[in-house]
Design a protein around this motif. Structure first.
Motif, PDB file in Angstrom:
ATOM      1  N   ASN A   1      -6.539 -43.273 -37.285  1.00 40.28           N
ATOM      2  CA  ASN A   1      -5.836 -43.652 -38.832  1.00 40.28           C
ATOM      3  C   ASN A   1      -4.707 -43.845 -37.961  1.00 40.28           C
ATOM      4  O   ASN A   1      -4.280 -44.215 -36.997  1.00 40.28           O
ATOM      5  CB  ASN A   1      -6.211 -42.324 -38.887  1.00 40.28           C
ATOM      6  CG  ASN A   1      -4.717 -41.034 -38.607  1.00 40.28           C
ATOM      7  OD1 ASN A   1      -4.810 -41.465 -38.380  1.00 40.28           O
ATOM      8  ND2 ASN A   1      -5.292 -40.155 -38.610  1.00 40.28           N
ATOM      9  N   GLU A   2      -3.710 -44.803 -39.163  1.00 42.71           N
ATOM     10  CA  GLU A   2      -2.574 -44.848 -39.367  1.00 42.71           C
ATOM     11  C   GLU A   2      -1.697 -44.350 -38.268  1.00 42.71           C
ATOM     12  O   GLU A   2      -0.929 -45.089 -37.976  1.00 42.71           O
ATOM     13  CB  GLU A   2      -2.733 -45.585 -40.687  1.00 42.71           C
ATOM     14  CG  GLU A   2      -2.729 -46.645 -41.446  1.00 42.71           C
ATOM     15  CD  GLU A   2      -2.692 -47.946 -40.549  1.00 42.71           C
ATOM     16  OE1 GLU A   2      -1.482 -47.733 -39.974  1.00 42.71           O
ATOM     17  OE2 GLU A   2      -3.290 -48.311 -40.990  1.00 42.71           O
ATOM     18  N   GLN A   3      -1.595 -43.032 -38.469  1.00 49.30           N
ATOM     19  CA  GLN A   3      -0.494 -42.200 -37.612  1.00 49.30           C
ATOM     20  C   GLN A   3      -1.206 -42.064 -35.763  1.00 49.30           C
ATOM     21  O   GLN A   3       0.501 -42.264 -35.225  1.00 49.30           O
ATOM     22  CB  GLN A   3      -0.821 -40.712 -38.413  1.00 49.30           C
ATOM     23  CG  GLN A   3      -0.230 -39.806 -37.189  1.00 49.30           C
ATOM     24  CD  GLN A   3       0.126 -38.110 -38.007  1.00 49.30           C
ATOM     25  OE1 GLN A   3      -0.960 -38.766 -38.475  1.00 49.30           O
ATOM     26  NE2 GLN A   3       0.878 -37.496 -37.548  1.00 49.30           N
TER      27      GLN A   3
ATOM     28  N   ARG B   1       0.150 -45.411 -34.790  1.00 47.10           N
ATOM     29  CA  ARG B   1       1.692 -45.882 -34.915  1.00 47.10           C
ATOM     30  C   ARG B   1       2.052 -44.961 -32.830  1.00 47.10           C
ATOM     31  O   ARG B   1       2.656 -45.729 -32.779  1.00 47.10           O
ATOM     32  CB  ARG B   1       2.242 -45.245 -35.800  1.00 47.10           C
ATOM     33  CG  ARG B   1       2.725 -46.107 -37.092  1.00 47.10           C
ATOM     34  CD  ARG B   1       3.703 -45.558 -37.546  1.00 47.10           C
ATOM     35  NE  ARG B   1       2.791 -43.945 -38.603  1.00 47.10           N
ATOM     36  CZ  ARG B   1       2.359 -43.897 -39.459  1.00 47.10           C
ATOM     37  NH1 ARG B   1       2.863 -44.755 -40.308  1.00 47.10           N
ATOM     38  NH2 ARG B   1       1.974 -42.891 -39.610  1.00 47.10           N
TER      39      ARG B   1
END
Length: 128
Positions: free
Chosen positions: A114-116, A119
């Protein structure tokens, strides 16, 4: 003009260092280079100027008998090195092995992403 395998050591006379280096360079990459001089400057100059398999200063052949030093040719005088540990290493395959503990596993490397997670991965593994 041929490589010598035997108890013969050619002695070539020269007038200055540049002439001697030209003679050596005409042989391309000699298996060995023997330097007879007490001058450290001269020794370093010759060692820097001549690409060879091995060298000895104020002696001949002795460098090939040490099992603590590698010995081998360069380009047309041979490839690789042998003697002592380097000879062992040349015929040994060292298996690369990485071991990771299972005590701490964050799951950041595993899907689903996912995006987290992306990152965090970009922080930990920056691109060049």
């Amino acid at each position: 003009s041929q490589e010598i395998f035997g108890p013969a050591l050619p002695v070539i006379t020269w007038r200055d260092v540049d002439e001697a280096l030209d003679i050596v360079r005409s042989i391309k990459h000699p298996l060995a280079c023997y330097i007879f001089s007490e001058s450290r400057t001269f020794q370093r100059h010759i060692l820097d100027a001549v690409r060879c398999g091995g060298a000895a200063i104020n002696d001949v052949v002795i460098h090939a008998s040490s099992n603590r030093m590698d010995f081998g040719g360069v380009q047309n005088s041979g490839i690789g090195a042998y003697h002592g540990k380097v000879g062992f290493d040349a015929f040994t395959h060292y298996k690369s092995t990485m071991k990771k503990s299972t005590l701490i596993e964050t799951g950041i490397r595993n899907p689903p992403f996912n995006e987290q997670k992306l990152r965090l991965l970009k922080l930990v593994m920056p691109r060049k």
